[in-house]
Design an enzyme around this catalytic site. Structure first.
Site, PDB file in Angstrom:
ATOM      1  N   ASP A  27     -23.116  14.720  42.558  1.00 61.13           N
ATOM      2  CA  ASP A  27     -23.222  14.282  41.159  1.00 61.13           C
ATOM      3  C   ASP A  27     -22.017  13.423  40.790  1.00 61.13           C
ATOM      4  O   ASP A  27     -20.920  13.617  41.323  1.00 61.13           O
ATOM      5  CB  ASP A  27     -23.298  15.531  40.255  1.00 61.13           C
ATOM      6  CG  ASP A  27     -23.795  15.186  38.862  1.00 61.13           C
ATOM      7  OD1 ASP A  27     -24.321  14.067  38.664  1.00 61.13           O
ATOM      8  OD2 ASP A  27     -23.652  16.035  37.960  1.00 61.13           O
ATOM      9  N   ASN A  29     -22.205   9.806  40.310  1.00 63.56           N
ATOM     10  CA  ASN A  29     -22.266   8.378  40.680  1.00 63.56           C
ATOM     11  C   ASN A  29     -22.278   7.477  39.433  1.00 63.56           C
ATOM     12  O   ASN A  29     -21.625   6.443  39.398  1.00 63.56           O
ATOM     13  CB  ASN A  29     -23.542   8.074  41.473  1.00 63.56           C
ATOM     14  CG  ASN A  29     -23.577   8.763  42.806  1.00 63.56           C
ATOM     15  OD1 ASN A  29     -22.580   9.293  43.262  1.00 63.56           O
ATOM     16  ND2 ASN A  29     -24.743   8.770  43.453  1.00 63.56           N
ATOM     17  N   HIS A  44     -24.351   4.581  42.829  1.00 63.78           N
ATOM     18  CA  HIS A  44     -25.185   5.169  43.891  1.00 63.78           C
ATOM     19  C   HIS A  44     -24.838   4.525  45.241  1.00 63.78           C
ATOM     20  O   HIS A  44     -24.783   5.200  46.262  1.00 63.78           O
ATOM     21  CB  HIS A  44     -26.669   4.979  43.574  1.00 63.78           C
ATOM     22  CG  HIS A  44     -27.097   5.709  42.331  1.00 63.78           C
ATOM     23  ND1 HIS A  44     -26.745   7.015  42.082  1.00 63.78           N
ATOM     24  CD2 HIS A  44     -27.843   5.323  41.257  1.00 63.78           C
ATOM     25  CE1 HIS A  44     -27.248   7.402  40.916  1.00 63.78           C
ATOM     26  NE2 HIS A  44     -27.917   6.387  40.394  1.00 63.78           N
ATOM     27  N   TRP A  76     -37.321  11.600  38.643  1.00 63.57           N
ATOM     28  CA  TRP A  76     -38.367  10.604  38.373  1.00 63.57           C
ATOM     29  C   TRP A  76     -38.347  10.180  36.903  1.00 63.57           C
ATOM     30  O   TRP A  76     -38.890   9.150  36.530  1.00 63.57           O
ATOM     31  CB  TRP A  76     -39.762  11.166  38.695  1.00 63.57           C
ATOM     32  CG  TRP A  76     -40.055  11.369  40.151  1.00 63.57           C
ATOM     33  CD1 TRP A  76     -40.301  12.562  40.753  1.00 63.57           C
ATOM     34  CD2 TRP A  76     -40.191  10.375  41.192  1.00 63.57           C
ATOM     35  NE1 TRP A  76     -40.560  12.384  42.097  1.00 63.57           N
ATOM     36  CE2 TRP A  76     -40.496  11.046  42.395  1.00 63.57           C
ATOM     37  CE3 TRP A  76     -40.054   8.976  41.222  1.00 63.57           C
ATOM     38  CZ2 TRP A  76     -40.690  10.389  43.607  1.00 63.57           C
ATOM     39  CZ3 TRP A  76     -40.246   8.310  42.438  1.00 63.57           C
ATOM     40  CH2 TRP A  76     -40.549   9.017  43.599  1.00 63.57           C
ATOM     41  N   LEU A 138     -25.861  18.292  64.618  1.00 65.48           N
ATOM     42  CA  LEU A 138     -25.976  18.610  63.189  1.00 65.48           C
ATOM     43  C   LEU A 138     -27.414  18.470  62.695  1.00 65.48           C
ATOM     44  O   LEU A 138     -28.095  17.493  63.035  1.00 65.48           O
ATOM     45  CB  LEU A 138     -25.071  17.656  62.389  1.00 65.48           C
ATOM     46  CG  LEU A 138     -25.087  17.843  60.874  1.00 65.48           C
ATOM     47  CD1 LEU A 138     -24.306  19.094  60.471  1.00 65.48           C
ATOM     48  CD2 LEU A 138     -24.507  16.623  60.155  1.00 65.48           C
ATOM     49  N   ARG A 195     -20.843  21.316  44.523  1.00 65.30           N
ATOM     50  CA  ARG A 195     -21.362  20.397  43.502  1.00 65.30           C
ATOM     51  C   ARG A 195     -20.197  19.574  42.975  1.00 65.30           C
ATOM     52  O   ARG A 195     -19.200  20.124  42.504  1.00 65.30           O
ATOM     53  CB  ARG A 195     -22.027  21.133  42.341  1.00 65.30           C
ATOM     54  CG  ARG A 195     -22.518  20.117  41.302  1.00 65.30           C
ATOM     55  CD  ARG A 195     -23.329  20.688  40.175  1.00 65.30           C
ATOM     56  NE  ARG A 195     -23.847  19.584  39.370  1.00 65.30           N
ATOM     57  CZ  ARG A 195     -25.021  19.548  38.773  1.00 65.30           C
ATOM     58  NH1 ARG A 195     -25.817  20.569  38.874  1.00 65.30           N
ATOM     59  NH2 ARG A 195     -25.402  18.500  38.057  1.00 65.30           N
TER      60      ARG A 195
HETATM   61  C1  FPP Z   1     -26.317  11.993  40.796  1.00 62.72           C
HETATM   62  O1  FPP Z   1     -25.363  11.238  40.103  1.00 62.72           O
HETATM   63  C2  FPP Z   1     -26.751  11.276  41.986  1.00 62.72           C
HETATM   64  C3  FPP Z   1     -28.028  10.937  42.286  1.00 62.72           C
HETATM   65  C4  FPP Z   1     -29.184  11.256  41.419  1.00 62.72           C
HETATM   66  C5  FPP Z   1     -28.334  10.161  43.488  1.00 62.72           C
HETATM   67  C6  FPP Z   1     -27.623  10.595  44.741  1.00 62.72           C
HETATM   68  C7  FPP Z   1     -27.783   9.524  45.718  1.00 62.72           C
HETATM   69  C8  FPP Z   1     -26.833   9.061  46.546  1.00 62.72           C
HETATM   70  C9  FPP Z   1     -25.489   9.639  46.688  1.00 62.72           C
HETATM   71  C10 FPP Z   1     -27.148   7.871  47.353  1.00 62.72           C
HETATM   72  C11 FPP Z   1     -27.640   7.956  48.710  1.00 62.72           C
HETATM   73  C12 FPP Z   1     -28.066   9.176  49.346  1.00 62.72           C
HETATM   74  C13 FPP Z   1     -28.508   9.213  50.634  1.00 62.72           C
HETATM   75  C14 FPP Z   1     -28.888  10.508  51.227  1.00 62.72           C
HETATM   76  C15 FPP Z   1     -28.606   8.005  51.472  1.00 62.72           C
HETATM   77  P1  FPP Z   1     -25.703  10.791  38.632  1.00 62.72           P
HETATM   78  O2  FPP Z   1     -26.413   9.489  38.695  1.00 62.72           O
HETATM   79  O3  FPP Z   1     -26.450  11.869  37.915  1.00 62.72           O
HETATM   80  O4  FPP Z   1     -24.280  10.629  38.038  1.00 62.72           O
HETATM   81  P2  FPP Z   1     -23.825  10.883  36.525  1.00 62.72           P
HETATM   82  O5  FPP Z   1     -24.007  12.358  36.267  1.00 62.72           O
HETATM   83  O6  FPP Z   1     -22.380  10.485  36.541  1.00 62.72           O
HETATM   84  O7  FPP Z   1     -24.665  10.028  35.655  1.00 62.72           O
END
Ligand code: FPP
Length: 252
Positions: A27, A29, A44, A76, A138, A195
């Site tokens: 979490d 990104n 992301h 989604w 792994l 997390r």
């Molecule tokens: C949550 O952060 C993250 C996600 C919903 C996407 C996770 C995806 C990746 C790390 C990219 C690639 C993964 C793979 C396996 C190739 P958020 O967007 O909810 O962040 P925020 O809470 O700061 O808004």
């Protein structure tokens, strides 16, 4: 093929116990991107680099299985553009990394509902799973369109069908049998849940399987998560006494 965990629990170079199975809610990104005045998808994209690093580190530290929450069934609901960018990123990362994963003896699999995935992504997922299926290093489980409640309902449906077909009787049902129908059926439960991003909740991840996991919450945003933070989480895990309902004296 069941995971060979005959050499688990493993110890690291300092003799500390290493979790056999680590699950991660990646979490932060979006906030990482926002703090740099970048669009969310840049966060992301930066998150993919952390994924790569954590996969390498997990293997190096002796973790047998790593389960990453990449996209929840609730994700989604995000704006269509973000969803589409995320799906594109999964496709791109899979295309780019699958050969390297294979070379490094990683077996990659996806858990979650495949119904809504685009055909091109689904094709790459199936190809990656097929290519790496005999690897015994792994185990990398990527949760896409996954929800813990979805998983439990699926298992319940499958067992109800088997009972109606006379393949099992209701009295056969116990937690061991139930777990065989879950997405992570053949794997040991996660020992450690990490997390990132400061929130302290499970967010519908692996609801059944996390029953006895040690929980490590970090303020660090996922794109900033690296070796130092991963090792902190492993050190935290090594310091825990796992009791599974026994008393501390019994376990000691
Ligand atoms: C949550 O952060 C993250 C996600 C919903 C996407 C996770 C995806 C990746 C790390 C990219 C690639 C993964 C793979 C396996 C190739 P958020 O967007 O909810 O962040 P925020 O809470 O700061 O808004």
């Amino acid at each position: 093929m069941a995971v060979d965990d005959s050499d688990n629990p493993k110890n690291d170079a300092q003799g500390r116990i290493v979790p056999a199975h680590v699950a991660v809610i990646m979490d932060g990104n979006g906030r990482w991107a926002k703090s740099r005045a970048l669009p969310r998808h840049a966060g992301h994209r930066a998150g993919v680099k952390s994924v790569r690093q954590i996969v390498e580190l997990a293997a190096k530290r002796g973790v047998s299985c790593l389960t990453l929450f990449a996209f929840s069934s609730e994700n989604w609901r995000r704006p269509a553009e973000e969803v589409s960018r995320l799906m594109g990123l999964f496709l791109e990362a899979l295309q780019r990394e699958v050969n390297d994963l294979h070379r490094n003896n990683v077996r990659v699999e996806f858990i979650g509902s495949r119904d809504q995935l685009q055909a091109d992504l689904l094709k790459k997922i199936l190809a990656a799973e097929e290519k790496t299926k005999d690897n015994d290093g792994l185990r990398l489980m990527v949760a896409v369109a996954y929800g813990g409640r979805w998983d439990i309902v699926n298992a319940a449906k499958s067992l109800a069908t088997k009972a109606l077909d006379g393949k099992i009787s209701v009295d056969d049902l116990d937690d061991e049998l139930f777990a065989t129908e879950l997405a992570l059926h053949e794997l040991p439960d996660p020992d450690l849940l990490i997390r990132t991003g400061g929130e302290q909740r499970i967010s519908n991840f692996l609801l059944w399987n996390l029953a006895y996991a040690e929980l490590w919450f970090s303020e660090c945003l996922w794109p900033d998560f690296g070796e130092k933070q991963f090792d902190e989480a492993l050190a935290f895990f090594a310091s825990r006494q796992r009791r599974y309902g026994f008393t501390g004296d019994q376990v000691a």
